[in-house]
Design a protein around this motif. Structure first.
Motif, PDB file in Angstrom:
ATOM      1  N   SER A  72      13.010  62.155 -32.713  1.00  7.19           N
ATOM      2  CA  SER A  72      11.539  62.279 -32.126  1.00  7.19           C
ATOM      3  C   SER A  72      11.510  64.160 -32.255  1.00  7.19           C
ATOM      4  O   SER A  72      12.932  64.632 -31.579  1.00  7.19           O
ATOM      5  CB  SER A  72      11.700  61.772 -30.795  1.00  7.19           C
ATOM      6  N   VAL A  73      10.770  64.588 -32.307  1.00 11.88           N
ATOM      7  CA  VAL A  73      10.298  65.921 -31.339  1.00 11.88           C
ATOM      8  C   VAL A  73       9.016  65.666 -30.357  1.00 11.88           C
ATOM      9  O   VAL A  73       8.308  65.827 -30.501  1.00 11.88           O
ATOM     10  CB  VAL A  73       9.833  67.096 -32.199  1.00 11.88           C
ATOM     11  N   ARG A  74       9.138  66.873 -29.179  1.00  8.10           N
ATOM     12  CA  ARG A  74       9.127  66.374 -27.393  1.00  8.10           C
ATOM     13  C   ARG A  74       8.740  67.410 -27.950  1.00  8.10           C
ATOM     14  O   ARG A  74       9.214  68.715 -27.715  1.00  8.10           O
ATOM     15  CB  ARG A  74       9.354  65.739 -26.652  1.00  8.10           C
ATOM     16  N   VAL A  75       7.430  68.232 -27.050  1.00  5.30           N
ATOM     17  CA  VAL A  75       6.898  69.084 -26.513  1.00  5.30           C
ATOM     18  C   VAL A  75       6.338  68.796 -25.207  1.00  5.30           C
ATOM     19  O   VAL A  75       5.330  68.030 -24.863  1.00  5.30           O
ATOM     20  CB  VAL A  75       5.595  69.948 -27.229  1.00  5.30           C
ATOM     21  N   TYR A  76       6.743  69.989 -24.108  1.00  7.02           N
ATOM     22  CA  TYR A  76       7.029  70.157 -22.958  1.00  7.02           C
ATOM     23  C   TYR A  76       5.306  71.414 -22.528  1.00  7.02           C
ATOM     24  O   TYR A  76       6.249  72.657 -23.017  1.00  7.02           O
ATOM     25  CB  TYR A  76       7.647  69.890 -22.382  1.00  7.02           C
ATOM     26  N   GLU A  77       4.700  70.739 -21.356  1.00  8.31           N
ATOM     27  CA  GLU A  77       4.273  72.701 -20.921  1.00  8.31           C
ATOM     28  C   GLU A  77       4.984  72.916 -19.911  1.00  8.31           C
ATOM     29  O   GLU A  77       4.876  71.279 -18.703  1.00  8.31           O
ATOM     30  CB  GLU A  77       2.900  71.882 -20.868  1.00  8.31           C
ATOM     31  N   ILE A  78       5.510  73.949 -19.150  1.00  9.42           N
ATOM     32  CA  ILE A  78       6.693  74.605 -17.682  1.00  9.42           C
ATOM     33  C   ILE A  78       5.028  75.274 -17.103  1.00  9.42           C
ATOM     34  O   ILE A  78       4.914  76.122 -17.805  1.00  9.42           O
ATOM     35  CB  ILE A  78       7.126  75.158 -18.575  1.00  9.42           C
ATOM     36  N   GLY A  79       5.220  74.605 -16.193  1.00  9.34           N
ATOM     37  CA  GLY A  79       4.409  74.923 -14.842  1.00  9.34           C
ATOM     38  C   GLY A  79       5.202  76.119 -13.930  1.00  9.34           C
ATOM     39  O   GLY A  79       5.983  76.490 -14.369  1.00  9.34           O
ATOM     40  N   GLY A  80       3.839  77.276 -13.448  1.00  9.55           N
ATOM     41  CA  GLY A  80       4.507  78.244 -12.994  1.00  9.55           C
ATOM     42  C   GLY A  80       5.581  78.128 -12.103  1.00  9.55           C
ATOM     43  O   GLY A  80       6.601  78.999 -11.168  1.00  9.55           O
ATOM     44  N   ALA A  81       5.312  77.319 -11.636  1.00  7.23           N
ATOM     45  CA  ALA A  81       6.576  76.777 -10.075  1.00  7.23           C
ATOM     46  C   ALA A  81       7.383  75.499 -10.850  1.00  7.23           C
ATOM     47  O   ALA A  81       8.308  75.255 -10.387  1.00  7.23           O
ATOM     48  CB  ALA A  81       5.372  75.435  -9.564  1.00  7.23           C
ATOM     49  N   GLY A  82       7.663  75.734 -11.687  1.00  9.75           N
ATOM     50  CA  GLY A  82       8.642  74.790 -12.870  1.00  9.75           C
ATOM     51  C   GLY A  82       8.292  73.558 -12.786  1.00  9.75           C
ATOM     52  O   GLY A  82       9.121  72.566 -13.849  1.00  9.75           O
ATOM     53  N   GLN A  83       7.287  73.292 -13.071  1.00 11.62           N
ATOM     54  CA  GLN A  83       7.120  71.188 -13.175  1.00 11.62           C
ATOM     55  C   GLN A  83       6.809  72.054 -15.066  1.00 11.62           C
ATOM     56  O   GLN A  83       6.433  72.123 -15.732  1.00 11.62           O
ATOM     57  CB  GLN A  83       6.124  70.956 -12.331  1.00 11.62           C
ATOM     58  N   SER A  84       7.053  70.774 -15.104  1.00 15.46           N
ATOM     59  CA  SER A  84       7.353  69.778 -16.680  1.00 15.46           C
ATOM     60  C   SER A  84       5.669  68.586 -16.867  1.00 15.46           C
ATOM     61  O   SER A  84       6.473  67.955 -16.391  1.00 15.46           O
ATOM     62  CB  SER A  84       8.351  69.886 -17.225  1.00 15.46           C
TER      63      SER A  84
END
Length: 365
Positions: A55-67
């Motif tokens: 698999s290839v997984r894509v995450y968005e990383i928020g300004g406070a470090g949340q994914s």
């Protein structure tokens, strides 16, 4: 392609006050098998993660470090490498010899490359007037792909299997089996600009380019080489030991012993141009190659670190903790760590030292 929505809730903010790996933030919903490659998007905090679970997984990383997971692309075989282009598209290469593209905006995936053996590395390069996908394979070729065409626009035949390559226009450096290093001018791929033998004494694990016209090499012997493409800069070449664990003489050990670990990845900071090395010993070190000194060593993660990536402005260092198979199948034990961690970088960790380069320092040789 599938979408998913779990979010990690730990804030990244406390990292500003500490260096300990125990407070680095874990990305939610990691792959189910060993992670092979991670890469940040060049203009936004999206992180691609390739894995042996195909698999290839894509995450968005928020300004406070949340994914938060944004998409999953399935290959037909383990994924060995991932990268991005400036349009926000994700590219991956797999053990099935296929290169694939994930278009997040359109929600589509297509195959864009093919080799006769596993694709070990994928890279995107912006060349004048266009951008191309570059794929390096164990079939002893590197191929250049214009996404508007089905066949490669250029093929580079290598003397051996491609283990690693990197490029910064117009420089491309390839590390092959047999400790070979092929240096190319991207404007002229017909013949290598230069062919050398690695200055290290063991198998090349990773090659990364830096400006101007230089590259770093990491090997399985716990050693890194800093090299320059031009002969006039040869005096600036050097090697140094790293990712080794020393055992002092004691009642059971009569002589000093050093356990050597592979260097699995090298990443350059996008602002300060310092570099990180990651090893099978479970540590990351930050180095100033110009002063030939180590700026920081991270706490041990408890398992090999297989891949690293700085985000576009260098505020975050992502690192993958997983089994790297350097001990063979016997080293793959149940419940082996398999995760991606986020570390908030401070200037004192990653900023280069001022003053002229030193001729020797801790770790340099």
């Amino acid at each position: 392609m599938a979408f998913y929505g779990s979010t990690s809730t730990n804030p990244l903010t406390p990292l500003a006050a500490t260096n300990t790996a125990s407070l680095d933030i874990e990305v939610a919903d990691p792959p189910t098998d060993s992670i092979s490659s991670i890469a940040f998007a060049p203009q936004a905090d999206f992180l691609a993660v390739g894995s042996w679970d195909s698999s290839v997984r894509v995450y968005e990383i928020g300004g406070a470090g949340q994914s938060q997971g944004k998409a999953i692309l399935q290959h037909g075989a383990p994924v060995l490498s991932v990268c991005w282009n400036r349009d926000g598209k994700v590219f991956s290469g797999g053990a099935d010899g296929a290169g694939r593209m994930l278009d997040l905006a359109a929600g589509q995936t297509i195959q864009v490359a093919q080799h006769d053996a596993p694709i070990k590395v994928v890279k995107w390069v912006d060349v004048p007037g266009a951008g191309v996908l570059v794929t390096g394979s164990w079939d002893k070729t590197i191929k250049y792909w214009d996404l508007r065409q089905s066949n490669p626009v250029a093929t580079v035949n290598l003397p051996e299997r491609c283990y690693s390559f990197d490029l910064q226009f117009p420089l491309m450096v390839v590390g092959t089996a047999g400790q070979g290093i092929q240096i190319y001018d991207i404007n002229n791929l017909k013949t290598p600009y230069k062919t050398i033998e690695s200055p290290l004494h063991a198998q090349t694990r990773v090659v990364k380019c830096f400006r101007p016209a230089g590259f770093a090499i990491g090997s399985v012997e716990g050693r890194v080489g800093i090299e320059h493409a031009e002969d006039k800069d040869r005096g600036a070449n050097f090697t140094f030991k790293c990712h080794r664990r020393d055992v002092a003489p004691n009642s059971n050990v009569k002589e000093h012993i050093s356990t050597v670990f592979p260097v699995n990845d090298i990443s350059f900071h996008p602002v300060h141009e310092t570099m990180s090395t990651a090893g099978s010993d479970g540590t990351i070190s930050i180095w100033d190659k110009d002063s030939r000194s180590r700026l920081k060593v991270f706490d041990n993660a408890g398992a090999p670190i297989v891949s690293t990536a700085f985000n576009h402005d260098g505020r975050i260092l992502a690192y993958a903790v997983a089994y790297d198979w350097y001990k063979g199948h016997m080293g793959m034990v149940p419940d082996h760590p398999n995760k991606v961690m986020l570390h908030a970088c401070k200037d004192e960790e990653v900023a280069r030292k001022s003053g002229p380069p030193r001729t020797s320092s801790q770790g340099a040789r």
